[in-house]
Design a protein around this motif. Structure first.
Motif, PDB file in Angstrom:
ATOM      1  N   LYS A  26       0.737  -1.156  -0.056  1.00  0.00           N
ATOM      2  CA  LYS A  26       0.054  -0.030  -0.116  1.00  0.00           C
ATOM      3  C   LYS A  26       0.817   1.257   0.028  1.00  0.00           C
ATOM      4  O   LYS A  26       0.467   2.227  -0.720  1.00  0.00           O
ATOM      5  CB  LYS A  26      -1.078   0.101   1.224  1.00  0.00           C
ATOM      6  CG  LYS A  26      -2.108  -1.023   1.125  1.00  0.00           C
ATOM      7  CD  LYS A  26      -2.870  -0.775   2.351  1.00  0.00           C
ATOM      8  CE  LYS A  26      -3.966  -1.982   2.198  1.00  0.00           C
ATOM      9  NZ  LYS A  26      -5.043  -1.882   3.217  1.00  0.00           N
ATOM     10  N   GLY A  27       2.030   1.122   0.545  1.00  0.00           N
ATOM     11  CA  GLY A  27       2.746   2.208   0.834  1.00  0.00           C
ATOM     12  C   GLY A  27       3.682   2.561  -0.464  1.00  0.00           C
ATOM     13  O   GLY A  27       3.814   3.661  -1.146  1.00  0.00           O
ATOM     14  N   PHE A  28       3.830   1.279  -1.175  1.00  0.00           N
ATOM     15  CA  PHE A  28       4.367   1.527  -2.561  1.00  0.00           C
ATOM     16  C   PHE A  28       3.508   2.099  -3.643  1.00  0.00           C
ATOM     17  O   PHE A  28       3.754   3.116  -4.284  1.00  0.00           O
ATOM     18  CB  PHE A  28       4.872   0.184  -3.049  1.00  0.00           C
ATOM     19  CG  PHE A  28       5.038   0.078  -4.380  1.00  0.00           C
ATOM     20  CD1 PHE A  28       6.603   0.144  -4.831  1.00  0.00           C
ATOM     21  CD2 PHE A  28       4.219  -0.340  -5.401  1.00  0.00           C
ATOM     22  CE1 PHE A  28       6.830   0.499  -6.195  1.00  0.00           C
ATOM     23  CE2 PHE A  28       4.736  -0.386  -6.835  1.00  0.00           C
ATOM     24  CZ  PHE A  28       5.801  -0.245  -7.152  1.00  0.00           C
ATOM     25  N   ALA A  29       2.365   1.696  -3.520  1.00  0.00           N
ATOM     26  CA  ALA A  29       1.282   2.406  -4.480  1.00  0.00           C
ATOM     27  C   ALA A  29       1.073   3.749  -4.067  1.00  0.00           C
ATOM     28  O   ALA A  29       1.023   4.827  -5.086  1.00  0.00           O
ATOM     29  CB  ALA A  29      -0.304   1.621  -4.375  1.00  0.00           C
ATOM     30  N   ALA A  34       1.939   9.644  -5.467  1.00  0.00           N
ATOM     31  CA  ALA A  34       2.215  10.930  -4.882  1.00  0.00           C
ATOM     32  C   ALA A  34       3.079  11.544  -5.703  1.00  0.00           C
ATOM     33  O   ALA A  34       2.959  12.814  -6.128  1.00  0.00           O
ATOM     34  CB  ALA A  34       2.602  10.942  -3.507  1.00  0.00           C
ATOM     35  N   ILE A  35       4.100  10.727  -6.231  1.00  0.00           N
ATOM     36  CA  ILE A  35       4.931  11.256  -7.161  1.00  0.00           C
ATOM     37  C   ILE A  35       4.687  11.813  -8.514  1.00  0.00           C
ATOM     38  O   ILE A  35       4.887  12.775  -9.008  1.00  0.00           O
ATOM     39  CB  ILE A  35       6.294  10.152  -7.315  1.00  0.00           C
ATOM     40  CG1 ILE A  35       7.019  10.178  -6.312  1.00  0.00           C
ATOM     41  CG2 ILE A  35       6.990  10.770  -8.361  1.00  0.00           C
ATOM     42  CD1 ILE A  35       7.952   8.992  -6.155  1.00  0.00           C
ATOM     43  N   PHE A  36       3.474  10.881  -9.039  1.00  0.00           N
ATOM     44  CA  PHE A  36       3.071  11.306 -10.079  1.00  0.00           C
ATOM     45  C   PHE A  36       2.099  12.450 -10.148  1.00  0.00           C
ATOM     46  O   PHE A  36       2.268  13.299 -11.073  1.00  0.00           O
ATOM     47  CB  PHE A  36       1.902  10.010 -10.614  1.00  0.00           C
ATOM     48  CG  PHE A  36       1.186  10.415 -11.820  1.00  0.00           C
ATOM     49  CD1 PHE A  36       1.645  10.515 -13.064  1.00  0.00           C
ATOM     50  CD2 PHE A  36      -0.134  10.669 -11.840  1.00  0.00           C
ATOM     51  CE1 PHE A  36       0.928  10.738 -14.362  1.00  0.00           C
ATOM     52  CE2 PHE A  36      -0.724  11.133 -12.781  1.00  0.00           C
ATOM     53  CZ  PHE A  36      -0.180  11.120 -14.105  1.00  0.00           C
ATOM     54  N   TRP A  67       9.062   3.828 -10.285  1.00  0.00           N
ATOM     55  CA  TRP A  67       8.359   2.498 -10.318  1.00  0.00           C
ATOM     56  C   TRP A  67       9.547   1.181 -10.363  1.00  0.00           C
ATOM     57  O   TRP A  67       9.617   0.527  -9.720  1.00  0.00           O
ATOM     58  CB  TRP A  67       7.194   2.497 -11.113  1.00  0.00           C
ATOM     59  CG  TRP A  67       6.321   1.171 -10.919  1.00  0.00           C
ATOM     60  CD1 TRP A  67       5.412   0.826 -10.112  1.00  0.00           C
ATOM     61  CD2 TRP A  67       6.621  -0.063 -11.870  1.00  0.00           C
ATOM     62  NE1 TRP A  67       5.048  -0.461 -10.326  1.00  0.00           N
ATOM     63  CE2 TRP A  67       5.702  -0.766 -11.295  1.00  0.00           C
ATOM     64  CE3 TRP A  67       7.472  -0.345 -13.007  1.00  0.00           C
ATOM     65  CZ2 TRP A  67       5.695  -2.206 -11.913  1.00  0.00           C
ATOM     66  CZ3 TRP A  67       7.611  -1.577 -13.400  1.00  0.00           C
ATOM     67  CH2 TRP A  67       6.553  -2.614 -13.151  1.00  0.00           C
ATOM     68  N   TRP A  68      10.202   1.469 -11.272  1.00  0.00           N
ATOM     69  CA  TRP A  68      10.955   0.247 -11.616  1.00  0.00           C
ATOM     70  C   TRP A  68      12.133   0.342 -10.588  1.00  0.00           C
ATOM     71  O   TRP A  68      12.232  -0.844 -10.157  1.00  0.00           O
ATOM     72  CB  TRP A  68      11.826   0.702 -13.048  1.00  0.00           C
ATOM     73  CG  TRP A  68      12.830  -0.568 -13.385  1.00  0.00           C
ATOM     74  CD1 TRP A  68      12.459  -1.452 -13.827  1.00  0.00           C
ATOM     75  CD2 TRP A  68      14.084  -0.429 -13.041  1.00  0.00           C
ATOM     76  NE1 TRP A  68      13.540  -2.471 -14.078  1.00  0.00           N
ATOM     77  CE2 TRP A  68      14.780  -1.579 -13.727  1.00  0.00           C
ATOM     78  CE3 TRP A  68      14.851   0.328 -12.553  1.00  0.00           C
ATOM     79  CZ2 TRP A  68      16.151  -2.002 -13.436  1.00  0.00           C
ATOM     80  CZ3 TRP A  68      16.523   0.278 -12.285  1.00  0.00           C
ATOM     81  CH2 TRP A  68      16.979  -1.038 -12.873  1.00  0.00           C
ATOM     82  N   ALA A  69      12.764   1.230  -9.980  1.00  0.00           N
ATOM     83  CA  ALA A  69      13.653   1.334  -8.739  1.00  0.00           C
ATOM     84  C   ALA A  69      12.986   0.602  -7.776  1.00  0.00           C
ATOM     85  O   ALA A  69      13.867  -0.417  -7.174  1.00  0.00           O
ATOM     86  CB  ALA A  69      14.343   2.698  -8.703  1.00  0.00           C
ATOM     87  N   GLN A  71      10.587  -1.618  -7.420  1.00  0.00           N
ATOM     88  CA  GLN A  71      10.117  -2.852  -8.034  1.00  0.00           C
ATOM     89  C   GLN A  71      11.492  -3.720  -7.796  1.00  0.00           C
ATOM     90  O   GLN A  71      11.666  -4.845  -7.354  1.00  0.00           O
ATOM     91  CB  GLN A  71       9.766  -3.104  -9.195  1.00  0.00           C
ATOM     92  CG  GLN A  71       8.233  -2.720  -9.348  1.00  0.00           C
ATOM     93  CD  GLN A  71       7.502  -4.101  -8.584  1.00  0.00           C
ATOM     94  OE1 GLN A  71       7.779  -4.286  -7.286  1.00  0.00           O
ATOM     95  NE2 GLN A  71       6.163  -4.059  -9.040  1.00  0.00           N
ATOM     96  N   ALA A  72      12.757  -3.194  -8.359  1.00  0.00           N
ATOM     97  CA  ALA A  72      13.942  -3.851  -8.509  1.00  0.00           C
ATOM     98  C   ALA A  72      14.508  -4.073  -6.947  1.00  0.00           C
ATOM     99  O   ALA A  72      14.954  -5.024  -6.510  1.00  0.00           O
ATOM    100  CB  ALA A  72      15.082  -2.999  -9.090  1.00  0.00           C
ATOM    101  N   ASN A  73      14.184  -3.085  -6.125  1.00  0.00           N
ATOM    102  CA  ASN A  73      14.491  -3.351  -4.608  1.00  0.00           C
ATOM    103  C   ASN A  73      13.673  -4.316  -3.872  1.00  0.00           C
ATOM    104  O   ASN A  73      14.453  -5.147  -3.276  1.00  0.00           O
ATOM    105  CB  ASN A  73      14.349  -1.866  -3.937  1.00  0.00           C
ATOM    106  CG  ASN A  73      14.633  -1.893  -2.326  1.00  0.00           C
ATOM    107  OD1 ASN A  73      15.559  -2.731  -2.046  1.00  0.00           O
ATOM    108  ND2 ASN A  73      13.919  -1.116  -1.541  1.00  0.00           N
ATOM    109  N   TYR A  74      12.448  -4.483  -4.218  1.00  0.00           N
ATOM    110  CA  TYR A  74      11.739  -5.726  -3.741  1.00  0.00           C
ATOM    111  C   TYR A  74      12.490  -7.140  -4.364  1.00  0.00           C
ATOM    112  O   TYR A  74      12.309  -7.820  -3.576  1.00  0.00           O
ATOM    113  CB  TYR A  74      10.153  -5.487  -4.119  1.00  0.00           C
ATOM    114  CG  TYR A  74       9.302  -4.500  -3.410  1.00  0.00           C
ATOM    115  CD1 TYR A  74       9.415  -4.757  -1.777  1.00  0.00           C
ATOM    116  CD2 TYR A  74       8.660  -3.588  -3.880  1.00  0.00           C
ATOM    117  CE1 TYR A  74       8.811  -3.998  -1.132  1.00  0.00           C
ATOM    118  CE2 TYR A  74       7.725  -2.715  -3.185  1.00  0.00           C
ATOM    119  CZ  TYR A  74       7.763  -2.961  -1.838  1.00  0.00           C
ATOM    120  OH  TYR A  74       7.091  -2.009  -0.968  1.00  0.00           O
TER     121      TYR A  74
END
Length: 160
Positions: A26-29, A34-36, A67-69, A71-74
């Motif tokens: 939820k925090g990711f979304a 928020a950035i968008f 978003w990609w960064a 996801q790569a961290n996850y």
């Protein structure tokens, strides 16, 4: 703490270790949204202008990069270590993010935890020694968590 002891029977206990995840789904979304939203606020002035279509791809590219960064961290933190202690055996299985599985096995009587305050790649590096090998455990934990893990391992592997 990002590790948990469980007992499957009176003689067998299991330790599961995983990296701490400070940003849940939820925090990711919410972060990406928020950035968008914040990145598009300056574009409101350009509504109806051809300049909007020139800047919009760069805003979308920046949001996609964030978003990609994340996801790569996850993906890089999909690590699971499982230490199983029975009356006779100690077995450590490590599941890496790429799907590689590494195993270590020895007689529980000879398994000894070791704490390396300054010698390892991270402060208070914890290893298990036994069967002629020394393997790391919990290197992804914080320094205080590694100290607590070492104390737990020392108490659990102590001869009866």
């Amino acid at each position: 703490m990002p590790y948990r002891w469980t007992s499957s029977s009176e003689t067998t206990s299991e330790l599961r270790l995983w990296p701490h995840n400070s940003l849940p789904a939820k925090g990711f979304a919410a972060t990406v949204l928020a950035i968008f939203a914040l990145a598009t606020v300056p574009l409101i002035m350009l509504l109806g202008s051809v300049l909007l279509w020139g800047l919009l791809p760069f805003v979308l590219l920046a949001v996609a990069g964030i978003w990609w960064a994340l996801q790569a961290n996850y993906r890089s933190r999909r690590i699971l270590e499982i230490l199983t202690l029975s009356d006779a055996d100690a077995r450590l299985v490590r599941h890496d993010p790429g799907g590689k599985v590494q195993e270590w096995h020895c007689n529980r009587h000879w398994a000894r935890p070791a704490l390396h305050p300054d010698d390892g790649p991270v402060p208070n590096y914890v290893t298990l020694k036994g069967a002629g090998r020394e393997v790391e455990i919990g290197a992804f934990l914080s320094e205080d968590e590694r100290k607590a893990l070492y104390d737990d391992l020392r108490a659990r592997l102590r001869p009866a």
